[in-house]
Design a protein around this motif. Structure first.
Motif, short mmCIF file in Angstrom:
data_model
loop_
_atom_site.label_atom_id
_atom_site.label_comp_id
_atom_site.label_asym_id
_atom_site.label_seq_id
_atom_site.Cartn_x
_atom_site.Cartn_y
_atom_site.Cartn_z
N VAL A 21 0.84 -1.20 0.00
CA VAL A 21 0.00 0.00 0.00
C VAL A 21 0.87 1.25 0.00
CG1 VAL A 21 -1.81 1.29 1.23
CG2 VAL A 21 -1.75 -1.22 1.39
N SER A 22 0.48 2.23 -0.82
CA SER A 22 1.08 3.55 -0.69
C SER A 22 0.03 4.60 -0.97
CB SER A 22 2.29 3.73 -1.61
OG SER A 22 1.88 3.67 -2.95
N LYS A 23 0.35 5.79 -0.49
CA LYS A 23 -0.55 6.92 -0.65
C LYS A 23 0.32 8.07 -1.16
CE LYS A 23 -3.86 9.04 2.46
NZ LYS A 23 -4.45 9.03 3.79
N THR A 24 -0.22 8.89 -2.05
CA THR A 24 0.56 10.03 -2.55
C THR A 24 -0.26 11.31 -2.46
OG1 THR A 24 -0.19 10.02 -4.86
CG2 THR A 24 1.60 8.51 -4.32
N ASP A 25 0.44 12.43 -2.63
CA ASP A 25 -0.28 13.69 -2.78
C ASP A 25 -0.72 13.80 -4.24
OD1 ASP A 25 1.94 14.41 -4.28
OD2 ASP A 25 2.72 15.85 -2.81
N ARG A 26 -1.25 14.96 -4.64
CA ARG A 26 -1.79 15.08 -6.01
C ARG A 26 -0.72 15.03 -7.08
NH1 ARG A 26 -5.74 20.08 -5.88
NH2 ARG A 26 -5.35 19.85 -8.10
N LYS A 27 0.52 15.28 -6.68
CA LYS A 27 1.62 15.26 -7.65
C LYS A 27 2.27 13.89 -7.77
CE LYS A 27 2.23 19.75 -8.69
NZ LYS A 27 2.55 20.88 -7.83
N GLY A 28 1.87 12.95 -6.89
CA GLY A 28 2.49 11.63 -6.95
C GLY A 28 3.66 11.47 -6.00
N LYS A 29 3.80 12.41 -5.06
CA LYS A 29 4.85 12.26 -4.02
C LYS A 29 4.33 11.36 -2.91
CE LYS A 29 7.93 16.04 -4.60
NZ LYS A 29 8.15 17.45 -4.34
N ILE A 30 5.17 10.44 -2.48
CA ILE A 30 4.73 9.44 -1.50
C ILE A 30 4.53 10.08 -0.12
CG2 ILE A 30 5.39 7.27 -0.34
CD1 ILE A 30 7.08 6.64 -2.91
N ASN A 34 3.23 1.28 3.47
CA ASN A 34 3.08 0.28 4.54
C ASN A 34 4.34 -0.60 4.64
OD1 ASN A 34 2.76 -1.48 2.40
ND2 ASN A 34 0.96 -2.51 3.23
N ASP A 35 4.36 -1.45 5.66
CA ASP A 35 5.55 -2.27 5.89
C ASP A 35 5.86 -3.22 4.74
OD1 ASP A 35 6.07 -1.10 8.27
OD2 ASP A 35 5.11 -2.65 9.50
N VAL A 36 4.80 -3.71 4.09
CA VAL A 36 5.01 -4.63 2.96
C VAL A 36 5.76 -3.89 1.85
CG1 VAL A 36 3.93 -6.25 1.36
CG2 VAL A 36 2.84 -5.79 3.56
N PHE A 37 5.37 -2.64 1.61
CA PHE A 37 6.05 -1.82 0.61
C PHE A 37 7.55 -1.70 0.96
CE2 PHE A 37 5.39 2.34 -2.04
CZ PHE A 37 6.50 2.04 -2.80
N LEU A 38 7.83 -1.40 2.21
CA LEU A 38 9.23 -1.22 2.62
C LEU A 38 10.02 -2.51 2.42
CD1 LEU A 38 8.74 0.81 5.96
CD2 LEU A 38 8.88 1.66 3.61
N LEU A 103 -10.58 11.74 -1.81
CA LEU A 103 -11.16 13.08 -1.86
C LEU A 103 -11.13 13.76 -0.50
CD1 LEU A 103 -14.34 12.16 -3.99
CD2 LEU A 103 -12.07 12.82 -4.80
N ASP A 104 -11.00 15.08 -0.51
CA ASP A 104 -11.07 15.82 0.75
C ASP A 104 -12.54 16.08 1.10
OD1 ASP A 104 -11.94 17.97 -0.77
OD2 ASP A 104 -9.97 18.97 -0.80
N ALA A 105 -12.78 16.79 2.19
CA ALA A 105 -14.15 17.01 2.67
C ALA A 105 -14.99 17.76 1.64
CB ALA A 105 -14.12 17.76 3.99
N ALA A 106 -14.32 18.57 0.81
CA ALA A 106 -15.05 19.34 -0.19
C ALA A 106 -15.27 18.54 -1.48
CB ALA A 106 -14.28 20.62 -0.50
N GLY A 107 -14.81 17.28 -1.48
CA GLY A 107 -15.01 16.44 -2.66
C GLY A 107 -13.96 16.64 -3.74
N GLN A 108 -12.90 17.37 -3.43
CA GLN A 108 -11.81 17.57 -4.40
C GLN A 108 -10.76 16.47 -4.22
OE1 GLN A 108 -11.76 20.22 -6.64
NE2 GLN A 108 -13.83 20.51 -5.84
N ILE A 109 -10.05 16.16 -5.32
CA ILE A 109 -9.00 15.14 -5.21
C ILE A 109 -7.87 15.66 -4.32
CG2 ILE A 109 -7.19 13.88 -6.47
CD1 ILE A 109 -9.10 13.77 -8.87
N ALA A 110 -7.59 14.91 -3.25
CA ALA A 110 -6.54 15.33 -2.31
C ALA A 110 -5.25 14.56 -2.58
CB ALA A 110 -7.00 15.09 -0.89
N GLY A 111 -5.38 13.40 -3.20
CA GLY A 111 -4.22 12.57 -3.49
C GLY A 111 -4.69 11.22 -4.01
N TYR A 112 -3.79 10.26 -3.97
CA TYR A 112 -4.11 8.95 -4.56
C TYR A 112 -3.61 7.82 -3.66
CZ TYR A 112 -4.64 12.08 -8.49
OH TYR A 112 -5.02 13.13 -9.28
N HIS A 113 -4.29 6.66 -3.78
CA HIS A 113 -3.94 5.44 -3.06
C HIS A 113 -3.57 4.38 -4.07
CE1 HIS A 113 -6.71 6.17 0.56
NE2 HIS A 113 -5.49 5.99 1.02
N SER A 114 -2.66 3.51 -3.74
CA SER A 114 -2.46 2.34 -4.58
C SER A 114 -2.39 1.10 -3.70
CB SER A 114 -1.19 2.48 -5.43
OG SER A 114 -1.04 1.32 -6.23
#
Ligand SMILES: Cc1cc2nc3c(=O)[nH]c(=O)nc-3n(C[C@H](O)[C@H](O)[C@H](O)COP(=O)(O)O)c2cc1C
Length: 173
Positions: A21-30, A34-38, A103-114
């Motif tokens: 699992v990883s999560k990024t901001d809107r630009k794709g920065k990590i 999770n531990d499995v990723f590491l 999405l953030d509380a306003a429904g805008q894209i806040a980032g991404y999950h994989s």
């Protein structure tokens, strides 16, 4: 730079019941790994956080796949994709990724999950020659954008022949 491109020629695997699992901001920065990723990538959390996700990009991956990924998630849709990644020591590892916007509380894209699982070997066997072809098309063009346009067209042509969208095609492999 030279060290970054080192490839060991060895493939890594991870257990079927584990999820990278990883999560990024809107630009794709990590922003989360999770531990499995590491464990699988061989990086520490400190080495990954704040870095662009392309830190694990493998040179065998055609650029058009990532373009399709970004075009899809930036318009708010999810995508499934087979991705070959490069661990810190130059090993490679294949994943079946499900990438979604959050999405953030306003429904805008806040980032991404994989979320990534271990792919079936038959799926990799089907995808590898297609990726090789797409990469070869990209390498024929001196200009990166020209190459990506040509490989994207080729991918869409392949899908067109099968009457499939990218997702249907991927999920049917
Ligand atoms: C949530 C998320 C996960 C991603 N996971 C990967 C990944 O596992 N491997 C990878 O090479 N690129 C991944 N990417 C795509 C990268 O951001 C990047 O587009 C890609 O590595 C190609 O690098 P480039 O855009 O610099 O050419 C991910 C992007 C997002 C938003």
């Amino acid at each position: 730079m030279g060290q970054e491109l080192f490839l060991s020629g060895r493939e890594r695997f991870f257990p079927e019941d584990e999820i990278i699992v990883s999560k990024t901001d809107r630009k794709g920065k990590i922003t989360y790994a999770n531990d499995v990723f590491l464990t699988v990538s061989g990086y520490t959390e400190a080495e990954l956080l704040g870095q662009p996700h392309s830190i694990i990009r493998h040179p065998s991956m055609p650029r058009c796949v990532f373009k399709l990924l970004w075009d899809t998630i930036e318009r708010g849709d999810e995508i499934f994709a087979y991705v070959n990644n490069r661990a810190k020591n130059g090993d490679n590892y294949w994943v079946f990724a499900h990438v979604t916007p959050w999405l953030d509380a306003a429904g805008q894209i806040a980032g991404y999950h994989s979320f990534r699982r271990l792919p079936r070997r038959e799926a990799i066997a089907a995808v590898e020659p297609i990726y090789r072809q797409l990469l070869e098309i990209e390498s024929r063009h001196a200009d990166r954008k020209d190459g990506m346009r040509a490989s994207t067209n080729h991918l869409l042509e392949l899908l067109g022949k099968q009457g499939a969208t990218y997702d249907r095609f991927i999920l049917a492999i």
